[in-house]
Scaffold this motif. Sequence first.
Motif, PDB file in Angstrom:
ATOM      1  N   LEU A 151       0.941  -1.214  -0.139  1.00  0.00           N
ATOM      2  CA  LEU A 151      -0.126   0.088  -0.060  1.00  0.00           C
ATOM      3  C   LEU A 151       0.963   1.246   0.053  1.00  0.00           C
ATOM      4  N   GLU A 152       0.799   1.970  -1.013  1.00  0.00           N
ATOM      5  CA  GLU A 152       1.570   2.984  -1.270  1.00  0.00           C
ATOM      6  C   GLU A 152       1.004   4.244  -1.703  1.00  0.00           C
ATOM      7  N   GLY A 153       1.664   5.536  -1.608  1.00  0.00           N
ATOM      8  CA  GLY A 153       0.767   6.768  -2.212  1.00  0.00           C
ATOM      9  C   GLY A 153      -0.215   7.272  -1.465  1.00  0.00           C
ATOM     10  N   GLY A 154      -0.050   7.956  -0.371  1.00  0.00           N
ATOM     11  CA  GLY A 154      -1.135   8.574   0.355  1.00  0.00           C
ATOM     12  C   GLY A 154      -1.394   7.717   1.892  1.00  0.00           C
ATOM     13  N   ASP A 155      -2.506   8.025   2.161  1.00  0.00           N
ATOM     14  CA  ASP A 155      -2.930   7.668   3.577  1.00  0.00           C
ATOM     15  C   ASP A 155      -4.142   6.894   3.690  1.00  0.00           C
ATOM     16  N   ILE A 156      -5.010   6.888   2.427  1.00  0.00           N
ATOM     17  CA  ILE A 156      -6.249   6.375   2.358  1.00  0.00           C
ATOM     18  C   ILE A 156      -5.924   5.175   1.158  1.00  0.00           C
ATOM     19  N   TRP A 157      -6.392   3.964   1.152  1.00  0.00           N
ATOM     20  CA  TRP A 157      -6.479   3.008   0.229  1.00  0.00           C
ATOM     21  C   TRP A 157      -7.904   2.262   0.229  1.00  0.00           C
ATOM     22  N   LEU A 158      -8.314   2.357  -1.106  1.00  0.00           N
ATOM     23  CA  LEU A 158      -9.704   1.949  -1.539  1.00  0.00           C
ATOM     24  C   LEU A 158      -9.701   0.558  -1.863  1.00  0.00           C
ATOM     25  N   ALA A 159     -10.697  -0.416  -1.314  1.00  0.00           N
ATOM     26  CA  ALA A 159     -10.660  -1.619  -1.691  1.00  0.00           C
ATOM     27  C   ALA A 159     -12.121  -2.013  -2.265  1.00  0.00           C
ATOM     28  N   GLY A 160     -12.285  -2.709  -3.665  1.00  0.00           N
ATOM     29  CA  GLY A 160     -13.457  -2.927  -4.042  1.00  0.00           C
ATOM     30  C   GLY A 160     -13.609  -3.637  -5.515  1.00  0.00           C
ATOM     31  N   ARG A 161     -14.583  -3.492  -6.169  1.00  0.00           N
ATOM     32  CA  ARG A 161     -14.666  -4.058  -7.366  1.00  0.00           C
ATOM     33  C   ARG A 161     -14.037  -3.172  -8.567  1.00  0.00           C
ATOM     34  N   ASP A 162     -13.876  -1.737  -8.085  1.00  0.00           N
ATOM     35  CA  ASP A 162     -13.574  -0.767  -9.066  1.00  0.00           C
ATOM     36  C   ASP A 162     -12.090  -1.007  -9.418  1.00  0.00           C
ATOM     37  N   PRO A 163     -11.758  -1.235 -10.973  1.00  0.00           N
ATOM     38  CA  PRO A 163     -10.531  -1.547 -11.198  1.00  0.00           C
ATOM     39  C   PRO A 163      -9.349  -0.339 -10.949  1.00  0.00           C
ATOM     40  N   SER A 164      -9.889   0.756 -10.324  1.00  0.00           N
ATOM     41  CA  SER A 164      -8.792   1.748  -9.891  1.00  0.00           C
ATOM     42  C   SER A 164      -8.473   1.469  -8.624  1.00  0.00           C
ATOM     43  N   ILE A 181      -9.117   1.519   3.835  1.00  0.00           N
ATOM     44  CA  ILE A 181      -8.026   1.576   5.015  1.00  0.00           C
ATOM     45  C   ILE A 181      -7.273   2.903   5.170  1.00  0.00           C
ATOM     46  N   ARG A 182      -7.461   3.590   6.454  1.00  0.00           N
ATOM     47  CA  ARG A 182      -6.939   4.679   6.566  1.00  0.00           C
ATOM     48  C   ARG A 182      -5.975   4.786   7.514  1.00  0.00           C
ATOM     49  N   LYS A 183      -4.725   5.616   7.333  1.00  0.00           N
ATOM     50  CA  LYS A 183      -3.823   5.973   8.348  1.00  0.00           C
ATOM     51  C   LYS A 183      -3.802   7.281   8.863  1.00  0.00           C
ATOM     52  N   THR A 184      -4.107   7.482  10.052  1.00  0.00           N
ATOM     53  CA  THR A 184      -4.188   8.734  10.917  1.00  0.00           C
ATOM     54  C   THR A 184      -3.393   8.890  11.960  1.00  0.00           C
ATOM     55  N   TYR A 188      -3.354   2.653  11.991  1.00  0.00           N
ATOM     56  CA  TYR A 188      -4.293   2.320  10.929  1.00  0.00           C
ATOM     57  C   TYR A 188      -5.791   1.869  11.199  1.00  0.00           C
ATOM     58  N   GLY A 189      -6.614   2.089  10.528  1.00  0.00           N
ATOM     59  CA  GLY A 189      -7.849   1.512  10.701  1.00  0.00           C
ATOM     60  C   GLY A 189      -8.465   1.442   9.451  1.00  0.00           C
ATOM     61  N   ILE A 190      -9.863   0.837   9.501  1.00  0.00           N
ATOM     62  CA  ILE A 190     -10.721   0.437   8.411  1.00  0.00           C
ATOM     63  C   ILE A 190     -12.127   0.717   8.726  1.00  0.00           C
ATOM     64  N   ILE A 191     -12.808   1.024   7.614  1.00  0.00           N
ATOM     65  CA  ILE A 191     -14.205   1.501   7.568  1.00  0.00           C
ATOM     66  C   ILE A 191     -14.827   0.945   6.563  1.00  0.00           C
ATOM     67  N   ASP A 192     -16.045   0.343   6.543  1.00  0.00           N
ATOM     68  CA  ASP A 192     -16.967  -0.062   5.437  1.00  0.00           C
ATOM     69  C   ASP A 192     -17.653   1.108   4.815  1.00  0.00           C
ATOM     70  N   ILE A 206     -17.636  -4.613  10.688  1.00  0.00           N
ATOM     71  CA  ILE A 206     -17.224  -3.162  11.186  1.00  0.00           C
ATOM     72  C   ILE A 206     -18.379  -2.322  10.919  1.00  0.00           C
ATOM     73  N   SER A 207     -17.949  -1.158  11.303  1.00  0.00           N
ATOM     74  CA  SER A 207     -18.947  -0.091  11.204  1.00  0.00           C
ATOM     75  C   SER A 207     -18.953   0.775   9.920  1.00  0.00           C
ATOM     76  N   THR A 208     -20.069   1.362   9.252  1.00  0.00           N
ATOM     77  CA  THR A 208     -19.775   2.247   8.199  1.00  0.00           C
ATOM     78  C   THR A 208     -19.746   3.671   8.437  1.00  0.00           C
ATOM     79  N   THR A 209     -19.682   4.038   9.986  1.00  0.00           N
ATOM     80  CA  THR A 209     -19.626   5.271  10.347  1.00  0.00           C
ATOM     81  C   THR A 209     -18.236   5.670  11.144  1.00  0.00           C
ATOM     82  N   GLU A 210     -17.949   4.651  11.714  1.00  0.00           N
ATOM     83  CA  GLU A 210     -16.774   5.034  12.524  1.00  0.00           C
ATOM     84  C   GLU A 210     -15.530   3.895  12.256  1.00  0.00           C
ATOM     85  N   VAL A 211     -14.327   4.426  12.271  1.00  0.00           N
ATOM     86  CA  VAL A 211     -13.023   3.752  11.825  1.00  0.00           C
ATOM     87  C   VAL A 211     -12.712   2.818  12.926  1.00  0.00           C
TER      88      VAL A 211
END
Length: 664
Positions: A151-164, A181-184, A188-192, A206-211
């Motif tokens: 995981l590189e390039g910033g502090d937020i990494w998206l996971a999903g079906r999106d090719p990007s 996945i977020r880094k603060t 490190y933390g994760i949010i749906d 996991i929560s959709t509102t809290e990390v």
Amino acid sequence: MAQLKVKHNGKIIHDIVLNEKKSYLGGRKEDCDIPLLAEKTISREHFRLSFHQNQWVLEVLSRFGEVLFQNDKVQNLILDQSNIFHIPPYEFAFTRESPAQVGASFPSNEISSITDNGDFNEDRTFVGKLTQIPFIKVINNDDKSFQLLRLEGGDIWLAGRDPSSAIPIKDQRVSRRQFEIRKTEGIYGIIDLGSVNGTLVNGNNISTTEVTPLRSGDAITVLDNIFYFELHDPRFAERVQTVDYDKISRTLTESSSMSLPDSQSETYPMVDPSVYGKDPYAPSVEGEFPEVAPETLLSKLKEKKLRVVIGVLALLLVVGALMEGDPSSKSNSNHTDLKGNPNDPYNKLKKEQQIFIKQSFQLAQSYYDSDNSELCRAELSKIREVMPDYKKSYWGKDIGNLDQSAEQKIYLLSKQKEFEAKEKMMAEQEVKVQEIVALCKSKLNPQMTRDEFDSCISPSVTANPHHPLLVSLRVAFDQIEMTRTQKDLEKKEYQEQAEKLQYLFMLAEKTEKNGNFVEAIDAYRKVVSSKYVDPNALKPRAQRSISSLKSKMGVKTSSLISEAEKLVQAKKYKQAILNLRMARKVNPQGDEINDKIELYIKELRKEMKALWDEAVIEESFGKVMPDENNTGAVGKWKKIIDQDIPDGDFYQKAFIKLKKYGAN
């Protein structure tokens, strides 16, 4: 340790180290533990901060004031390692050290060292800073290999079906934006992201509102897709190569203060540290990682990390023990030759006792050198029985040191056996889990119940409830159960629709039996136009019934019209009109029938008028009742009742006259 920093308009006004045994009240009341200036948004007792069930909890007491967390209003908030919440114009920064920050993950980025005197110093000396790089381990569908994504390039990494996505998931059931996945501040933390199927960490939603905090080694699952979050040190091999094992050995050799570890500590046999010079995760080619069976790699990684720890501990203990107990480690020049000292207890013994002690000590030393420490200590105990206050013999050997060294060897051996037994047990559990999961996986079928599934996997749950293979199997069964439930619902709905169509068809048949062709045709048409399912082919039957009824209507209508025409020829207008009216009821659309009915009613009215006029004349001459020569007016009125239709004008008039004269 937990800490709370309070800022007002960007300036820190409070910096509080929180005590877990105390609760803290915040507000504008003077005696609050966290006093706030009188603002419109601040209540006298605005919130309470307390430690409950190993976590700090924020409880909002104000009825009108707001507490904002991630721009949302909250009434209660469980605080993690790092949280920021607001009560405008105040900002509250909460931080807490976590046990997970010490060990494999090293969130503090610091490693303690061993001091010159052998003590473990947590503050004074640092080997260096650890740079941690996050990786996602993707478990492949064969459950035997994996891939690593850096995981590189910033502090937020998206996971999903999106090719990007930084973490692409090639599964059409997964949302395009599944989780982040977020880094603060180094945490490190994760949010749906509001996905359809949800995201689990270590088997928990996991929560959709809290990390949710994320630690190295945590398992992330989305349906049957499994990922592991891991933090790696890219300079692992370089750091191991720079460790000066000779210097450590010399330091330990010079130290004479080593003591036997207490019963609570874990000590293991010494291993060769030179075998740990390579990072097991280091790629052979930059950016590429070999696919390896996950259980094999994980077991090797755990074994290497564990052996590094136990090797250092064993090195400390064994070197210290040998330095204290090995007779060759101490020169005779450090002891006084007491052979001629009359105060030495040894010289007070009989000659045979002195020989016994010397032989027993030599035997004990021999047992010690051959790693038979139990027999060594047994021989030393014999010496103490003869001379309890014995310290040193005339040749300067120390029984106490030899006894302590033997005890340390026994302790290390027992710990080695415990470790080997634990490793064996873990290996057996791993084999057991794999066998049970394979068996239960072979038994999976659409008819398997929840009780049957739980009964099948229960032995593996006892061995390791969070095993990745078990988690994957649970996901597979949940999918089967969900599919079965959906099919049951569809089957129930199908059956209900079929029953509703059956009811409509039954009503149409009943109407047809009552002889009401028009209403029956309408009822059958409702069956044909219905959107209900038709497993019994009722719609084609209804269409055939409609055709049959129309045919019957035509036949019956023709018959009634033909019979009416014959009655007209016989001047029986009343019966002809009734037949035509019945034909019109059978076929309301027949305009020809209506024309004939009107024509025949006119003819019937002419005849009834003539009879009515004759009856009026008879009544005017007083000939109402019949006599031998004349039927009188009553006879003509009765004839009108017999020949006129019930709704005819003269029928009603004649009925009234008969009633007047009591002749009806």
